[in-house]
Scaffold this active site. Sequence first.
Site, short mmCIF file in Angstrom:
data_model
loop_
_atom_site.label_atom_id
_atom_site.label_comp_id
_atom_site.label_asym_id
_atom_site.label_seq_id
_atom_site.Cartn_x
_atom_site.Cartn_y
_atom_site.Cartn_z
N ASP A 1 9.00 63.90 44.06
CA ASP A 1 7.70 63.67 44.71
C ASP A 1 6.92 62.65 43.89
O ASP A 1 6.87 62.74 42.66
CB ASP A 1 6.93 64.99 44.80
CG ASP A 1 5.68 64.88 45.65
OD1 ASP A 1 5.62 65.57 46.69
OD2 ASP A 1 4.76 64.12 45.29
N ASN B 1 4.38 73.29 53.39
CA ASN B 1 3.11 73.29 54.09
C ASN B 1 3.39 72.98 55.55
O ASN B 1 4.12 72.04 55.85
CB ASN B 1 2.17 72.23 53.50
CG ASN B 1 1.82 72.53 52.06
OD1 ASN B 1 1.66 73.69 51.69
ND2 ASN B 1 1.71 71.50 51.24
N HIS C 1 9.52 69.22 54.92
CA HIS C 1 9.99 69.13 53.54
C HIS C 1 9.69 70.41 52.80
O HIS C 1 8.69 71.08 53.06
CB HIS C 1 9.36 67.94 52.80
CG HIS C 1 7.88 67.88 52.91
ND1 HIS C 1 7.23 67.40 54.02
CD2 HIS C 1 6.90 68.24 52.03
CE1 HIS C 1 5.93 67.47 53.83
NE2 HIS C 1 5.70 67.98 52.63
P1 5GP Z 1 2.60 67.73 51.98
O1 5GP Z 1 1.17 67.56 51.60
O2 5GP Z 1 2.89 67.08 53.33
O3 5GP Z 1 3.12 69.12 51.90
O4 5GP Z 1 3.43 66.92 50.90
C1 5GP Z 1 3.72 65.57 51.00
C2 5GP Z 1 4.18 65.12 49.65
O5 5GP Z 1 4.80 63.87 49.79
C3 5GP Z 1 3.05 64.94 48.65
O6 5GP Z 1 3.26 65.81 47.53
C4 5GP Z 1 3.14 63.47 48.25
O7 5GP Z 1 2.92 63.25 46.88
C5 5GP Z 1 4.55 63.10 48.66
N1 5GP Z 1 4.70 61.71 49.06
C6 5GP Z 1 3.94 61.02 49.96
N2 5GP Z 1 4.39 59.77 50.10
C7 5GP Z 1 5.47 59.66 49.28
C8 5GP Z 1 6.38 58.58 49.00
O8 5GP Z 1 6.28 57.48 49.52
N3 5GP Z 1 7.36 58.84 48.09
C9 5GP Z 1 7.52 60.05 47.50
N4 5GP Z 1 8.50 60.20 46.64
N5 5GP Z 1 6.68 61.09 47.75
C10 5GP Z 1 5.67 60.89 48.63
#
Ligand code: 5GP
Length: 134
Positions: free
Chosen positions: A28, A84, A97
């Site tokens: 992440d 989430n 994810h």
């Molecule tokens: P959510 O908030 O949807 O549960 O988690 C999304 C996650 O994706 C976040 O922790 C964020 O840091 C990660 N994320 C968003 N864009 C990117 C990206 O371009 N590359 C990587 N490796 N992680 C990402």
Amino acid sequence: MCIFCKIVNGDIPSYKVYEDENFLAFLDISQTTKGHTLLIPKNHSDNVLSTSENTLSLMLPLATKIALAIQKTTNAQGFNILTNCGEIAGQSVMHFHIHIIPRYQNDTFNISFTSNSFTKEDLTTLCSNIKESL
Ligand code: 5GP
Ligand code: ZN
């Protein structure tokens, strides 16, 4: 195309820790703790509720395998393994994810369950309504 589909396609670079025909795990970008990893199905689905049972059944064993590898590497003392579902729950990328979040003494990640009071009657009704909806 969503950002994680772009990662699957190789249009956006990522630090891949695991890949097979159907799944990809990569660090992440936020590294909320050291080793914070995301596990995704390569086939796009929006969230856990719209993902097939077959895909889901394969993902938890994979997530635990990756967690064990992270533990070996970082000496993590515990993990939060979570997803989430929906914007209200903090989902910001609408491609399903699983977060694998290693935990360390004095790390800065914070997950807390606040308590609310419900009467016994409330809980009895709630429980039977959920049961009947299965
Ligand atoms: P959510 O908030 O949807 O549960 O988690 C999304 C996650 O994706 C976040 O922790 C964020 O840091 C990660 N994320 C968003 N864009 C990117 C990206 O371009 N590359 C990587 N490796 N992680 C990402
Ligand atoms: Zn996608």
